[in-house]
Design a protein around this motif. Sequence first.
Motif, PDB file in Angstrom:
ATOM      1  N   SER A   8       0.822  -1.201   0.000  1.00  0.00           N
ATOM      2  CA  SER A   8       0.000   0.000   0.000  1.00  0.00           C
ATOM      3  C   SER A   8       0.858   1.254   0.000  1.00  0.00           C
ATOM      4  O   SER A   8       0.511   2.256  -0.622  1.00  0.00           O
ATOM      5  N   ILE A   9       1.974   1.204   0.743  1.00  0.00           N
ATOM      6  CA  ILE A   9       2.848   2.362   0.911  1.00  0.00           C
ATOM      7  C   ILE A   9       4.285   1.931   0.674  1.00  0.00           C
ATOM      8  O   ILE A   9       4.740   0.932   1.226  1.00  0.00           O
ATOM      9  N   ASN A  10       4.988   2.692  -0.142  1.00  0.00           N
ATOM     10  CA  ASN A  10       6.421   2.488  -0.340  1.00  0.00           C
ATOM     11  C   ASN A  10       7.131   3.836  -0.199  1.00  0.00           C
ATOM     12  O   ASN A  10       6.772   4.793  -0.890  1.00  0.00           O
ATOM     13  N   LEU A  11       8.112   3.897   0.663  1.00  0.00           N
ATOM     14  CA  LEU A  11       8.979   5.059   0.773  1.00  0.00           C
ATOM     15  C   LEU A  11      10.374   4.627   0.364  1.00  0.00           C
ATOM     16  O   LEU A  11      10.876   3.608   0.848  1.00  0.00           O
ATOM     17  N   LYS A  12      10.986   5.392  -0.523  1.00  0.00           N
ATOM     18  CA  LYS A  12      12.309   5.028  -1.037  1.00  0.00           C
ATOM     19  C   LYS A  12      13.288   6.179  -0.837  1.00  0.00           C
ATOM     20  O   LYS A  12      13.186   7.225  -1.480  1.00  0.00           O
ATOM     21  N   GLU A  13      14.214   5.985   0.112  1.00  0.00           N
ATOM     22  CA  GLU A  13      15.279   6.949   0.392  1.00  0.00           C
ATOM     23  C   GLU A  13      14.738   8.361   0.604  1.00  0.00           C
ATOM     24  O   GLU A  13      15.244   9.336   0.058  1.00  0.00           O
ATOM     25  N   VAL A  14      13.704   8.465   1.422  1.00  0.00           N
ATOM     26  CA  VAL A  14      13.058   9.758   1.667  1.00  0.00           C
ATOM     27  C   VAL A  14      13.844  10.561   2.703  1.00  0.00           C
ATOM     28  O   VAL A  14      14.270  10.033   3.736  1.00  0.00           O
ATOM     29  N   SER A  15      14.011  11.836   2.426  1.00  0.00           N
ATOM     30  CA  SER A  15      14.632  12.742   3.390  1.00  0.00           C
ATOM     31  C   SER A  15      13.745  13.964   3.566  1.00  0.00           C
ATOM     32  O   SER A  15      12.929  14.295   2.703  1.00  0.00           O
ATOM     33  N   TYR A  16      13.936  14.636   4.718  1.00  0.00           N
ATOM     34  CA  TYR A  16      13.113  15.806   5.018  1.00  0.00           C
ATOM     35  C   TYR A  16      13.929  16.785   5.844  1.00  0.00           C
ATOM     36  O   TYR A  16      14.706  16.388   6.710  1.00  0.00           O
ATOM     37  N   GLU A  17      13.745  18.064   5.544  1.00  0.00           N
ATOM     38  CA  GLU A  17      14.425  19.089   6.327  1.00  0.00           C
ATOM     39  C   GLU A  17      13.555  20.331   6.443  1.00  0.00           C
ATOM     40  O   GLU A  17      12.670  20.571   5.624  1.00  0.00           O
ATOM     41  N   THR A  18      13.798  21.093   7.493  1.00  0.00           N
ATOM     42  CA  THR A  18      13.178  22.408   7.660  1.00  0.00           C
ATOM     43  C   THR A  18      14.323  23.408   7.607  1.00  0.00           C
ATOM     44  O   THR A  18      14.892  23.617   6.544  1.00  0.00           O
ATOM     45  N   THR A  19      14.676  24.002   8.721  1.00  0.00           N
ATOM     46  CA  THR A  19      15.885  24.832   8.757  1.00  0.00           C
ATOM     47  C   THR A  19      17.126  23.964   8.925  1.00  0.00           C
ATOM     48  O   THR A  19      18.251  24.444   8.802  1.00  0.00           O
ATOM     49  N   GLY A  54      13.826  11.664  -2.458  1.00  0.00           N
ATOM     50  CA  GLY A  54      13.285  10.324  -2.361  1.00  0.00           C
ATOM     51  C   GLY A  54      11.897  10.205  -2.960  1.00  0.00           C
ATOM     52  O   GLY A  54      11.301  11.190  -3.404  1.00  0.00           O
ATOM     53  N   GLY A  55      11.386   8.975  -2.973  1.00  0.00           N
ATOM     54  CA  GLY A  55      10.107   8.700  -3.609  1.00  0.00           C
ATOM     55  C   GLY A  55       9.050   8.225  -2.637  1.00  0.00           C
ATOM     56  O   GLY A  55       9.333   7.452  -1.716  1.00  0.00           O
ATOM     57  N   VAL A  56       7.824   8.692  -2.853  1.00  0.00           N
ATOM     58  CA  VAL A  56       6.656   8.248  -2.086  1.00  0.00           C
ATOM     59  C   VAL A  56       5.700   7.581  -3.068  1.00  0.00           C
ATOM     60  O   VAL A  56       5.290   8.192  -4.055  1.00  0.00           O
ATOM     61  N   PHE A  57       5.334   6.318  -2.775  1.00  0.00           N
ATOM     62  CA  PHE A  57       4.462   5.553  -3.662  1.00  0.00           C
ATOM     63  C   PHE A  57       3.245   5.070  -2.877  1.00  0.00           C
ATOM     64  O   PHE A  57       3.393   4.519  -1.787  1.00  0.00           O
ATOM     65  N   LEU A  58       2.069   5.283  -3.436  1.00  0.00           N
ATOM     66  CA  LEU A  58       0.837   4.752  -2.879  1.00  0.00           C
ATOM     67  C   LEU A  58       0.238   3.783  -3.888  1.00  0.00           C
ATOM     68  O   LEU A  58      -0.008   4.161  -5.039  1.00  0.00           O
ATOM     69  N   ASN A  61      17.279   9.068   4.136  1.00  0.00           N
ATOM     70  CA  ASN A  61      17.394   7.641   3.801  1.00  0.00           C
ATOM     71  C   ASN A  61      16.299   6.774   4.420  1.00  0.00           C
ATOM     72  O   ASN A  61      16.548   5.626   4.808  1.00  0.00           O
ATOM     73  N   VAL A  62      15.073   7.303   4.495  1.00  0.00           N
ATOM     74  CA  VAL A  62      13.978   6.515   5.052  1.00  0.00           C
ATOM     75  C   VAL A  62      13.357   5.655   3.959  1.00  0.00           C
ATOM     76  O   VAL A  62      12.828   6.167   2.966  1.00  0.00           O
ATOM     77  N   THR A  63      13.468   4.354   4.118  1.00  0.00           N
ATOM     78  CA  THR A  63      12.866   3.390   3.198  1.00  0.00           C
ATOM     79  C   THR A  63      11.913   2.501   3.998  1.00  0.00           C
ATOM     80  O   THR A  63      12.276   1.973   5.048  1.00  0.00           O
ATOM     81  N   LEU A  64      10.699   2.372   3.499  1.00  0.00           N
ATOM     82  CA  LEU A  64       9.676   1.613   4.221  1.00  0.00           C
ATOM     83  C   LEU A  64       8.682   1.032   3.231  1.00  0.00           C
ATOM     84  O   LEU A  64       8.242   1.712   2.305  1.00  0.00           O
ATOM     85  N   ASN A  65       8.320  -0.227   3.438  1.00  0.00           N
ATOM     86  CA  ASN A  65       7.268  -0.872   2.658  1.00  0.00           C
ATOM     87  C   ASN A  65       6.192  -1.364   3.617  1.00  0.00           C
ATOM     88  O   ASN A  65       6.488  -2.113   4.547  1.00  0.00           O
TER      89      ASN A  65
END
Length: 216
Positions: free
Chosen positions: A4-15, A58-62, A21-25
């Motif tokens: 249902s959900i795939n995260l591939k090498e996702v990164s996030y920043e504010t300041t 990174g990539g977000v897949f639904l 490198n968040v990967t999750l299936n």
Amino acid sequence: MSCSINLKEVSYETTKEIFKNVTLNVSHEEKVAIIGANGSGKSSLLKIVAGLIKQKDGGVFLFHNEMKKPNDFKEFRSDIGYLPQDVSDHFLCPTVIEDVMFALRAKGSNKEEAYAKSCTILEELGILHLENRNIYDLSGGEQKIIALAGILITEPRILLLDEPTNALDENAEERIINILNSIKKSMIIVSHHKTFIDRLAPTIYKLSSEGLDKIN
């Protein structure tokens, strides 16, 4: 098994960089929990999956469809049920029953059908006696359960739950556990409450600035 959900090498920043490198299936109807220190980005990760904020990389897949831009989430909006940590700004109507009915009425259900379904979900959650109460006169725990009712009634395929037991007493928490355990949906649950997630999610990940590590 279909994901249902795939995260591939996702990164996030504010300041500053929050995580990378968040990967999750998350498979169809799988329940997973995410723990981590305060400020590690757990809530932000849920918002990325829900399409409320944008990752840096990174990539977000639904359902195997890549969400490259905010508009891509529109097709799957009804498939995602997102419960924020703070539900105080979540409500659109003054009374419990009106608010729970709102999403069904907006999708075209007639008033009688929407009312019947709303009463059913309120009864399942043990709060039918609150149906005519003003939401803002209720406790934070009661508001959390009402917000969950408004999400469940739309029958999403994915639930994203941010600290769903915050402000709940022991009895209310037990009801939430029983309801969520009975639901066959894909779930990502963020919680600091270990007893809660141990009873609900067989798979647990820890989020840090360096990524997501499976710990159970």
